[in-house]
Write an enzyme that holds these catalytic residues in place. Structure first.
Site, PDB file in Angstrom:
ATOM      1  N   ARG A 177     -53.248  76.001 -30.916  1.00  0.00           N
ATOM      2  CA  ARG A 177     -53.877  75.837 -31.627  1.00  0.00           C
ATOM      3  C   ARG A 177     -55.691  76.234 -31.789  1.00  0.00           C
ATOM      4  O   ARG A 177     -56.658  75.816 -32.563  1.00  0.00           O
ATOM      5  CB  ARG A 177     -53.690  74.318 -32.214  1.00  0.00           C
ATOM      6  CG  ARG A 177     -53.057  73.536 -32.404  1.00  0.00           C
ATOM      7  CD  ARG A 177     -52.485  74.545 -33.924  1.00  0.00           C
ATOM      8  NE  ARG A 177     -50.671  73.957 -34.193  1.00  0.00           N
ATOM      9  CZ  ARG A 177     -50.184  74.148 -33.586  1.00  0.00           C
ATOM     10  NH1 ARG A 177     -49.928  75.852 -33.031  1.00  0.00           N
ATOM     11  NH2 ARG A 177     -48.699  74.266 -33.791  1.00  0.00           N
ATOM     12  N   SER A 226     -52.105  68.105 -39.716  1.00  0.00           N
ATOM     13  CA  SER A 226     -52.214  67.450 -38.347  1.00  0.00           C
ATOM     14  C   SER A 226     -53.605  67.279 -38.173  1.00  0.00           C
ATOM     15  O   SER A 226     -54.420  68.646 -38.212  1.00  0.00           O
ATOM     16  CB  SER A 226     -51.620  68.066 -37.022  1.00  0.00           C
ATOM     17  OG  SER A 226     -50.246  67.949 -37.454  1.00  0.00           O
ATOM     18  N   GLU A 296     -58.002  68.336 -34.253  1.00  0.00           N
ATOM     19  CA  GLU A 296     -57.210  69.581 -34.501  1.00  0.00           C
ATOM     20  C   GLU A 296     -58.712  70.262 -35.622  1.00  0.00           C
ATOM     21  O   GLU A 296     -58.789  71.431 -35.991  1.00  0.00           O
ATOM     22  CB  GLU A 296     -55.644  69.942 -34.746  1.00  0.00           C
ATOM     23  CG  GLU A 296     -55.961  71.535 -34.976  1.00  0.00           C
ATOM     24  CD  GLU A 296     -54.283  71.117 -35.007  1.00  0.00           C
ATOM     25  OE1 GLU A 296     -53.461  70.767 -34.986  1.00  0.00           O
ATOM     26  OE2 GLU A 296     -54.020  72.029 -36.230  1.00  0.00           O
TER      27      GLU A 296
HETATM   28  C1  LIG Z   1     -49.784  70.388 -45.276  1.00  0.00           C
HETATM   29  C2  LIG Z   1     -50.396  71.308 -44.319  1.00  0.00           C
HETATM   30  C3  LIG Z   1     -49.398  71.198 -44.004  1.00  0.00           C
HETATM   31  C4  LIG Z   1     -49.917  72.036 -42.577  1.00  0.00           C
HETATM   32  N1  LIG Z   1     -48.957  72.715 -41.489  1.00  0.00           N
HETATM   33  C5  LIG Z   1     -49.427  73.267 -40.086  1.00  0.00           C
HETATM   34  C6  LIG Z   1     -48.621  73.830 -39.507  1.00  0.00           C
HETATM   35  O1  LIG Z   1     -47.499  73.450 -39.503  1.00  0.00           O
HETATM   36  N2  LIG Z   1     -48.821  74.526 -38.188  1.00  0.00           N
HETATM   37  C7  LIG Z   1     -50.544  74.576 -38.194  1.00  0.00           C
HETATM   38  O2  LIG Z   1     -50.777  75.526 -37.181  1.00  0.00           O
HETATM   39  N3  LIG Z   1     -50.992  74.495 -39.146  1.00  0.00           N
HETATM   40  C8  LIG Z   1     -50.761  73.512 -40.378  1.00  0.00           C
HETATM   41  N4  LIG Z   1     -51.947  73.284 -41.017  1.00  0.00           N
HETATM   42  C9  LIG Z   1     -53.151  73.944 -40.748  1.00  0.00           C
HETATM   43  C10 LIG Z   1     -53.344  74.750 -41.161  1.00  0.00           C
HETATM   44  O3  LIG Z   1     -53.189  75.435 -42.503  1.00  0.00           O
HETATM   45  C11 LIG Z   1     -53.625  75.771 -40.613  1.00  0.00           C
HETATM   46  O4  LIG Z   1     -54.528  76.059 -39.277  1.00  0.00           O
HETATM   47  C12 LIG Z   1     -53.532  77.388 -41.232  1.00  0.00           C
HETATM   48  O5  LIG Z   1     -53.874  78.803 -40.264  1.00  0.00           O
HETATM   49  C13 LIG Z   1     -55.098  77.324 -41.083  1.00  0.00           C
HETATM   50  O6  LIG Z   1     -55.865  78.389 -42.360  1.00  0.00           O
HETATM   51  P1  LIG Z   1     -56.661  78.436 -42.912  1.00  0.00           P
HETATM   52  O7  LIG Z   1     -56.647  80.304 -43.628  1.00  0.00           O
HETATM   53  O8  LIG Z   1     -56.655  77.866 -44.286  1.00  0.00           O
HETATM   54  O9  LIG Z   1     -58.408  78.225 -42.589  1.00  0.00           O
HETATM   55  P2  LIG Z   1     -59.529  77.579 -43.097  1.00  0.00           P
HETATM   56  O10 LIG Z   1     -58.918  75.890 -42.719  1.00  0.00           O
HETATM   57  O11 LIG Z   1     -60.207  78.256 -43.988  1.00  0.00           O
HETATM   58  O12 LIG Z   1     -60.206  77.998 -41.283  1.00  0.00           O
HETATM   59  C14 LIG Z   1     -59.731  76.784 -40.440  1.00  0.00           C
HETATM   60  C15 LIG Z   1     -60.835  77.974 -38.718  1.00  0.00           C
HETATM   61  O13 LIG Z   1     -60.264  79.573 -39.227  1.00  0.00           O
HETATM   62  C16 LIG Z   1     -61.167  80.304 -39.475  1.00  0.00           C
HETATM   63  N5  LIG Z   1     -60.195  80.943 -39.610  1.00  0.00           N
HETATM   64  C17 LIG Z   1     -60.322  81.714 -41.263  1.00  0.00           C
HETATM   65  N6  LIG Z   1     -60.635  83.002 -42.292  1.00  0.00           N
HETATM   66  C18 LIG Z   1     -60.855  83.789 -40.941  1.00  0.00           C
HETATM   67  C19 LIG Z   1     -60.545  85.241 -40.985  1.00  0.00           C
HETATM   68  N7  LIG Z   1     -60.932  85.827 -41.615  1.00  0.00           N
HETATM   69  N8  LIG Z   1     -61.778  85.444 -39.292  1.00  0.00           N
HETATM   70  C20 LIG Z   1     -62.329  84.448 -38.575  1.00  0.00           C
HETATM   71  N9  LIG Z   1     -62.128  83.293 -38.519  1.00  0.00           N
HETATM   72  C21 LIG Z   1     -61.267  82.424 -39.995  1.00  0.00           C
HETATM   73  C22 LIG Z   1     -62.844  79.605 -40.041  1.00  0.00           C
HETATM   74  O14 LIG Z   1     -63.900  79.398 -39.632  1.00  0.00           O
HETATM   75  C23 LIG Z   1     -61.847  78.247 -39.997  1.00  0.00           C
HETATM   76  O15 LIG Z   1     -62.358  78.267 -38.257  1.00  0.00           O
HETATM   77  C24 LIG Z   1     -51.288  72.048 -42.290  1.00  0.00           C
HETATM   78  C25 LIG Z   1     -52.723  72.634 -43.465  1.00  0.00           C
HETATM   79  C26 LIG Z   1     -51.641  71.715 -44.736  1.00  0.00           C
HETATM   80  C27 LIG Z   1     -52.783  71.338 -45.155  1.00  0.00           C
END
Ligand SMILES: Cc1cc2nc3c(=O)[nH]c(=O)nc-3n(C[C@H](O)[C@H](O)[C@H](O)COP(=O)(O)OP(=O)(O)OC[C@H]3O[C@@H](n4cnc5c(N)ncnc54)[C@H](O)[C@@H]3O)c2cc1C
Length: 302
Positions: A177, A226, A296
């Site tokens: 992660r 998570s 996380e």
């Molecule tokens: C219902 C639910 C289920 C989930 N299941 C999982 C799972 O099974 N496995 C898992 O790993 N996660 C899971 N997650 C967590 C989350 O979806 C993941 O971590 C996802 O990859 C985050 O992507 P995001 O675009 O929403 O990033 P954000 O939440 O917007 O940002 C997260 C981080 O990424 C950085 N970031 C985003 N875009 C960029 C970019 N283009 N360049 C540099 N940095 C960037 C941000 O600065 C921040 O530090 C879940 C979340 C929810 C709500």
């Protein structure tokens, strides 16, 4: 709470092709549906536009790139500086044999569906992860025994000065992660090494992962996924359950009954309620199991 967007700030920003907004409510752009405003919110039109912005913005303005906001808890007083959100100018998909090159603004699910259409396998595990490819790389997202690091070939990044460069997956040293992206860099696009498979096999995997998720997670709730990382050799949800925290509440913030490593905003929780609840869970787990849970979910802002 709003930032005073003095004319001075607006005048200090470079002319761009994309769109600025001011005091953008982060509760409208994050999965938890809580959080104060971003002082400046910028959606660049394309990579050159983002580069122009980074080269010409006020030097003391902090930048934070956000994806779909599915792994963040933005605090109630908001984020000072500029939140950058990659939109449609960053969501191209190119197929290169069994490999796929994807813009960082693309939603994970869209990529998986494109792979299904093309008969490309490997990334099915991302189907229920509700984020963008940029967020998946930054977090080294994973599920069902696979993680981004297993498939990533390279990522194209933009540094704080607006310069583009490329890193291979091995140069990133991604961990559980944690994509380990260089500080301040923004992922623009990435290549994933996949393999050819029949559409039926791919579809079966997708259906299986979606079913498992629906059965075990409150996927329709206002959540950040998570909350805590699994400590080495343990499952966070088991430790939380053992500490008696399943269903625990502070105001409208609740530990999910269905999956107790998920926090929920039941209706009108504040970021403060959610963070306090998370800290209460950490304390109770420490008391019962003598283990420190590590967040996380990223807690951002003030
Ligand atoms: C219902 C639910 C289920 C989930 N299941 C999982 C799972 O099974 N496995 C898992 O790993 N996660 C899971 N997650 C967590 C989350 O979806 C993941 O971590 C996802 O990859 C985050 O992507 P995001 O675009 O929403 O990033 P954000 O939440 O917007 O940002 C997260 C981080 O990424 C950085 N970031 C985003 N875009 C960029 C970019 N283009 N360049 C540099 N940095 C960037 C941000 O600065 C921040 O530090 C879940 C979340 C929810 C709500």
């Amino acid at each position: 709470m709003t930032f005073e967007c003095e004319k001075q700030i607006i005048d200090s920003l470079p002319l761009v092709e994309g769109r600025y907004s001011f005091n953008q409510k982060m509760s409208q752009t994050t999965w938890f549906k809580v959080g104060g405003p971003a002082e400046v919110f910028f959606k660049p039109a394309h990579a050159q536009d983002l580069s122009h912005f980074l080269k010409n913005k006020p030097s003391d303005m902090d930048i934070l790139c956000m994806g779909a906001g599915s792994n963040v808890l933005v605090r109630d007083h908001g984020i000072k500086g500029c939140v950058v959100r990659l939109g449609s100018g960053f969501s191209g998909i190119e197929i290169d044999g069994p490999d796929i090159i994807v813009g960082a603004g693309c939603l994970d699910r869209t990529v998986v569906m494109k792979c299904l259409e093309e008969g490309i396998s490997g990334l099915e595990f991302l189907v229920g992860v509700p984020g963008t490819i940029g967020g998946a790389i930054a977090m080294n997202a994973g599920a069902y025994g696979s993680e981004v690091k297993d498939f990533l070939r390279w990522v194209e990044l933009m540094d704080e000065k607006g310069e583009i460069y490329r890193l291979s997956s091995s140069e990133l040293s991604m961990n559980y992660r944690d994509g380990n992206l260089p500080e301040g860099s923004i992922a623009l696009r990435a290549a994933f090494g996949c393999y050819k498979e029949t559409q039926q096999v791919i579809k079966n995997k997708i259906d299986d992962f979606l079913k498992k998720r629906e059965d075990s997670q409150p996927i329709k709730g206002r959540t950040g996924g998570s909350t805590f990382k699994n400590p080495e050799g343990y499952k966070a949800w088991e430790l939380i359950d053992k500490a008696g925290c399943r269903g625990l509440r502070i105001g409208d913030a609740a530990v999910s009954e269905k999956h107790c490593n998920f926090l929920l905003n039941l209706d009108s929780a504040t970021a403060r309620d959610l963070e306090d609840l998370g800290e209460t869970v950490r304390r109770k787990v420490k008391e019962t199991s003598n283990i420190h849970l590590e967040w996380e979910i990223l807690r951002l802002g003030m």
